[in-house]
Structure formats: structure tokens, C-alpha cells
Scaffold this active site. Structure first.
Site, PDB file in Angstrom:
ATOM      1  N   CYS A  26       0.822  -1.224   0.000  1.00 27.09           N
ATOM      2  CA  CYS A  26       0.000   0.000   0.000  1.00 27.09           C
ATOM      3  C   CYS A  26       0.850   1.266   0.000  1.00 27.09           C
ATOM      4  O   CYS A  26       0.333   2.359  -0.170  1.00 27.09           O
ATOM      5  CB  CYS A  26      -0.972   0.005   1.179  1.00 27.09           C
TER       6      CYS A  26
ATOM      7  N   HIS B  58      -3.642   4.850  10.174  1.00 30.05           N
ATOM      8  CA  HIS B  58      -4.963   4.242  10.347  1.00 30.05           C
ATOM      9  C   HIS B  58      -4.812   2.727  10.418  1.00 30.05           C
ATOM     10  O   HIS B  58      -3.808   2.178   9.957  1.00 30.05           O
ATOM     11  CB  HIS B  58      -5.895   4.615   9.194  1.00 30.05           C
TER      12      HIS B  58
ATOM     13  N   ASP C  97      -8.550  -5.380   6.851  1.00 30.72           N
ATOM     14  CA  ASP C  97      -8.350  -6.207   5.660  1.00 30.72           C
ATOM     15  C   ASP C  97      -6.960  -6.833   5.611  1.00 30.72           C
ATOM     16  O   ASP C  97      -6.423  -7.115   4.560  1.00 30.72           O
ATOM     17  CB  ASP C  97      -8.588  -5.363   4.400  1.00 30.72           C
TER      18      ASP C  97
ATOM     19  N   CYS D 283      -1.569   0.783   9.114  1.00 32.08           N
ATOM     20  CA  CYS D 283      -0.924   1.520   8.039  1.00 32.08           C
ATOM     21  C   CYS D 283      -0.311   2.769   8.667  1.00 32.08           C
ATOM     22  O   CYS D 283      -1.038   3.662   9.101  1.00 32.08           O
ATOM     23  CB  CYS D 283      -2.008   1.849   7.024  1.00 32.08           C
TER      24      CYS D 283
END
Ligand SMILES: [Zn+2]
Length: 130
Positions: free
Chosen positions: A67, A106, A110, A120
């Protein structure tokens, strides 16, 4: 008064942190994805809060989520505060350092590992100790 045990005046924070670190930690900013120094970083050790040095994440919980930010599947127990965040038209869970209130990033539900969590985290919010 802030509820956090580790407190500093805004001018002291500005002195301690770089401009970018201050923007992320104290003003809930976000670093650009794939730019942080711990995004692709898999040494053994502990990630600490850039604001107050509290250990937050063990390297054993880190994984490559793709990500663009350092990702962990769990935090060290009791070190992270969770706050419902409805900014930017989304419902998310903001994570903060429980000791100084610094914004970390955050957490999402998932995650690909057994915990199902994906923390994250901004590289600018953390330091690393091997
Ligand atoms: Zn902290």
C-alpha cells in the site's frame, strides 16, 4: 489540557520534529505513499514513536502490504489509541501513540495475516531500533 502523559508545547514539538514530522504527527498529515524510509524495511527490531520513543510495533508484525506505507498486523499491547475518524468522507480508525497523542496512521480490517488487521503507519511517525 491533553490527556496524554507525555506533553510538550507546540513550540517544543516544532523544535524537536522536522517540518514534515510535525505535519504528520501533530497535525494528522499523511506522507506520500512509497516515499517513507520504513516502507520497504525488514530488519529485526522495534519501531518506536518518533515523538516520545515509546515502542509501538515489533518487526515480527511487519509485512509488505503493497500500500506504500509501513504495515503491521498488530501493535504492542496498550501502546496505541484507536479513534473513529470520519474525515474525507470515509469511516476509518485513526491510530495514535497512547503516550504522546502523536498521529501514526490508520488501521484497517483487511489484513492478510491471522490478526486480520493492517496498521498503516507513516514512516515519519516512527523510528527504528535494531
Ligand atoms: Zn508517542
Amino acid at each position: 489540557m491533553s490527556k496524554y502523559p507525555y506533553q510538550k508545547s507546540e513550540s517544543d514539538w516544532k523544535e524537536q520534529l522536522s517540518e514534515e514530522e510535525y505535519r504528520v504527527l501533530r497535525q494528522k498529515g499523511t506522507e506520500r505513499p512509497f516515499t517513507g524510509k520504513y516502507n520497504i524495511h525488514f530488519q529485526k527490531g522495534t519501531y518506536t514513536c518518533k515523538g516520545c520513543n515509546t515502542p509501538l510495533f515489533e518487526s515480527s508484525s511487519k509485512f509488505d502490504s503493497g500500500c506504500g506505507w509501513p504495515s503491521f498486523d498488530e501493535a504492542i499491547e496498550g501502546t496505541v489509541e484507536y479513534i473513529r475518524d470520519t474525515s474525507h468522507g470515509m469511516i476509518r480508525t485513526e491510530i495514535l501513540c497512547n503516550h504522546c497523542g502523536g498521529h501514526l496512521g490508520h488501521v484497517f480490517n483487511d489484513g492478510p495475516t491471522a490478526t486480520g488487521q493492517r496498521y498503516c503507519v507513516n514512516s515519519l511517525s516512527i523510528d527504528f531500533e535494531s
